[in-house]
Design an enzyme around this catalytic site. Structure first.
Site, PDB file in Angstrom:
ATOM      1  N   ARG A 171      65.836 -54.919 -16.148  1.00 26.77           N
ATOM      2  CA  ARG A 171      66.947 -54.415 -15.349  1.00 26.77           C
ATOM      3  C   ARG A 171      66.871 -52.895 -15.266  1.00 26.77           C
ATOM      4  NH1 ARG A 171      71.522 -57.086 -18.877  1.00 26.77           N
ATOM      5  NH2 ARG A 171      70.078 -56.234 -20.374  1.00 26.77           N
ATOM      6  N   ASP A 172      67.579 -52.325 -14.340  1.00 24.48           N
ATOM      7  CA  ASP A 172      67.639 -50.868 -14.174  1.00 24.48           C
ATOM      8  C   ASP A 172      68.712 -50.301 -15.095  1.00 24.48           C
ATOM      9  OD1 ASP A 172      66.983 -48.397 -13.106  1.00 24.48           O
ATOM     10  OD2 ASP A 172      68.441 -48.570 -11.483  1.00 24.48           O
TER      11      ASP A 172
END
Length: 94
Positions: free
Chosen positions: A61-62
């Site tokens: 994920r970011d």
């Protein structure tokens, strides 16, 4: 003025010329060495490596899940795969 003679020596100059040019150019996003090579061969004059796309290429994920070592390694692959083309790197992964 310096002239391009191969490698990545003059990418700063190339970026400066793009920024000060009256012509509109587009930066293509690259998340790997392969994608940067494809973009370079397609004729893009500059590349963009976003933290989001680099994280996603690792299946992360970011949210700062990719380490700086991973981001730097991917940035290095992007630069090496598209010699002479400036690369803007968003190192923030979160």
């Amino acid at each position: 003025m310096a002239h391009y003679n191969g490698g990545n020596r003059c990418t700063g100059l190339a970026l400066r010329r793009l920024l000060y040019s009256n012509k509109m150019e587009f930066c293509m996003e690259a998340h790997s060495g392969l994608s940067s090579k494809v973009a370079a061969e397609a004729g893009f004059k500059a590349l963009w490596a976003s933290g989001l796309s680099v994280s996603a290429s690792f299946g992360l994920r970011d949210r700062n899940e990719a380490s700086w070592t991973q981001v730097a390694a991917v940035a290095g692959q992007i630069v090496q795969s598209a010699p002479g083309i400036p690369v803007l790197v968003d190192g923030d992964t979160g």
